[in-house]
Motif scaffolding. Structure first.
Motif, PDB file in Angstrom:
ATOM      1  N   GLU A  62      79.121 -31.712 137.125  1.00  0.00           N
ATOM      2  CA  GLU A  62      79.325 -31.254 135.748  1.00  0.00           C
ATOM      3  C   GLU A  62      80.454 -32.017 135.058  1.00  0.00           C
ATOM      4  O   GLU A  62      81.532 -32.213 135.623  1.00  0.00           O
ATOM      5  CB  GLU A  62      79.634 -29.758 135.741  1.00  0.00           C
ATOM      6  N   GLN A  88      73.028 -26.339 146.245  1.00  0.00           N
ATOM      7  CA  GLN A  88      72.652 -26.858 144.925  1.00  0.00           C
ATOM      8  C   GLN A  88      73.709 -26.522 143.886  1.00  0.00           C
ATOM      9  O   GLN A  88      74.059 -27.351 143.040  1.00  0.00           O
ATOM     10  CB  GLN A  88      71.300 -26.280 144.518  1.00  0.00           C
ATOM     11  N   ARG A  89      74.238 -25.294 143.958  1.00  0.00           N
ATOM     12  CA  ARG A  89      75.271 -24.884 143.010  1.00  0.00           C
ATOM     13  C   ARG A  89      76.517 -25.759 143.154  1.00  0.00           C
ATOM     14  O   ARG A  89      77.152 -26.142 142.161  1.00  0.00           O
ATOM     15  CB  ARG A  89      75.621 -23.416 143.254  1.00  0.00           C
ATOM     16  N   ALA A 105      70.090 -34.854 136.704  1.00  0.00           N
ATOM     17  CA  ALA A 105      69.456 -33.544 136.840  1.00  0.00           C
ATOM     18  C   ALA A 105      68.019 -33.573 136.321  1.00  0.00           C
ATOM     19  O   ALA A 105      67.119 -32.988 136.931  1.00  0.00           O
ATOM     20  CB  ALA A 105      70.266 -32.487 136.092  1.00  0.00           C
ATOM     21  N   TYR A 137      75.861 -29.259 141.588  1.00  0.00           N
ATOM     22  CA  TYR A 137      75.929 -29.213 140.119  1.00  0.00           C
ATOM     23  C   TYR A 137      77.365 -29.027 139.637  1.00  0.00           C
ATOM     24  O   TYR A 137      77.761 -29.596 138.616  1.00  0.00           O
ATOM     25  CB  TYR A 137      75.053 -28.082 139.588  1.00  0.00           C
ATOM     26  N   ARG A 138      78.142 -28.227 140.343  1.00  0.00           N
ATOM     27  CA  ARG A 138      79.532 -28.011 139.934  1.00  0.00           C
ATOM     28  C   ARG A 138      80.321 -29.311 140.008  1.00  0.00           C
ATOM     29  O   ARG A 138      81.142 -29.605 139.144  1.00  0.00           O
ATOM     30  CB  ARG A 138      80.171 -26.948 140.825  1.00  0.00           C
ATOM     31  N   ALA A 179      74.053 -26.673 135.382  1.00  0.00           N
ATOM     32  CA  ALA A 179      73.402 -25.914 136.447  1.00  0.00           C
ATOM     33  C   ALA A 179      72.234 -25.074 135.942  1.00  0.00           C
ATOM     34  O   ALA A 179      71.355 -24.703 136.715  1.00  0.00           O
ATOM     35  CB  ALA A 179      74.422 -25.012 137.146  1.00  0.00           C
ATOM     36  N   LYS A 180      72.214 -24.766 134.639  1.00  0.00           N
ATOM     37  CA  LYS A 180      71.154 -23.932 134.075  1.00  0.00           C
ATOM     38  C   LYS A 180      70.127 -24.732 133.281  1.00  0.00           C
ATOM     39  O   LYS A 180      69.237 -24.157 132.651  1.00  0.00           O
ATOM     40  CB  LYS A 180      71.761 -22.848 133.173  1.00  0.00           C
ATOM     41  N   ARG A 230      70.427 -22.675 147.907  1.00  0.00           N
ATOM     42  CA  ARG A 230      70.917 -22.290 146.577  1.00  0.00           C
ATOM     43  C   ARG A 230      72.408 -22.585 146.417  1.00  0.00           C
ATOM     44  O   ARG A 230      72.841 -23.103 145.387  1.00  0.00           O
ATOM     45  CB  ARG A 230      70.657 -20.797 146.356  1.00  0.00           C
TER      46      ARG A 230
END
Length: 250
Positions: free
Chosen positions: A105, A97-98, A114, A101-102, A192-193, A94
């Motif tokens: 972005e 992955q965060r 994504a 994505y950061r 990320a969402k 997790r």
């Protein structure tokens, strides 16, 4: 005489298959270790969280085994170790992955990347419409219907999104069309969402309808033109150089 040769060939094929599986497993372990080392360098809380979760779960399992007594003590210790290792691995996944994505972005092509890594029955067509600045609209077909996902400058991408929605509506009939702009502004969905947002949409069509819809929308083609989308997130400097090359060609 053919039988021994066939047996030898079968043995050689099995040995080759075992060697290939072993090499693939070793490569996966190596990639996983490299990812862990990189994440640990950037994330100071990774190890404390992983170790803390492991120790907590093992401790709870041991206490539960002691409370029950008997054979349960022997069973709960290895169970706690397995569960603790699993939770620690989930925490690592997790947080890694965060971090990915950061970093992605705000970069051109991040939303397309994504979407192409979505889990589940999603049909993704990246770059169905785009500008020379890598602003783009991507089309996703899923159980909710048709989802148009836009990335780039809101001032440029919103008109592009509206045009693509009109084009799509002519072919899909009563199938719901959702539009999403990826970003951190008001009414936008953070990168990320994005997957979580898509998974929360209601299921409106069946898988058979998805197949028919995909065939129908293939006729729309792409309006991306010369601004082909990159295969993954592109840093701003690289994006600027790409645009400059496009301008020079024109």
């Amino acid at each position: 005489m053919a039988k021994p040769r066939n047996t030898a060939a079968a043995k050689a094929a099995r040995a080759e298959a075992r060697a290939a599986r072993k090499a693939a497993a070793q490569q996966r372990r190596s990639q996983l270790w490299q990812a862990f080392v990189m994440q640990r360098k950037e994330d100071n809380r990774l190890l404390p969280y992983m170790i803390g979760a492991f120790v907590l779960i093992v401790g709870v399992s041991v206490m539960a085994g002691v409370a029950v007594g008997g054979f349960a003590i022997i069973m709960m210790i290895p169970l706690g170790v397995v569960l603790g290792a699993l939770v620690a691995f989930v925490i690592f996944g997790r947080r890694a992955q965060r971090t990915v994505y950061r970093k992605a972005e705000g970069q051109a092509g991040a939303a397309a990347w994504a979407l192409e890594n979505l889990r589940g029955r999603w049909r993704v067509t990246p770059g169905v419409a785009a500008t020379g600045n890598f602003d783009a609209v991507h089309r996703v077909i899923g159980r909710p219907g048709v989802i148009l996902v836009a990335e780039g400058s809101p001032a440029r991408v919103k008109p592009l999104l509206a045009q693509e929605k009109k084009r799509t509506a002519r072919l899909v009939g009563d199938v719901p069309i959702y539009d999403i702009v990826v970003g951190n502004g008001q009414g936008e969905v953070p990168l990320a969402k994005l997957e979580r947002h898509l998974n929360r949409l209601p299921a409106n069509i069946t898988v058979k309808q998805m197949d028919a819809l995909e065939s129908r929308l293939a006729a729309l083609g792409s309006r991306a033109g010369a601004a082909a989308m990159p295969k993954g997130p592109v840093p701003p400097a690289a994006k600027l150089r790409g645009v400059q090359r496009t301008v020079r060609r024109r």
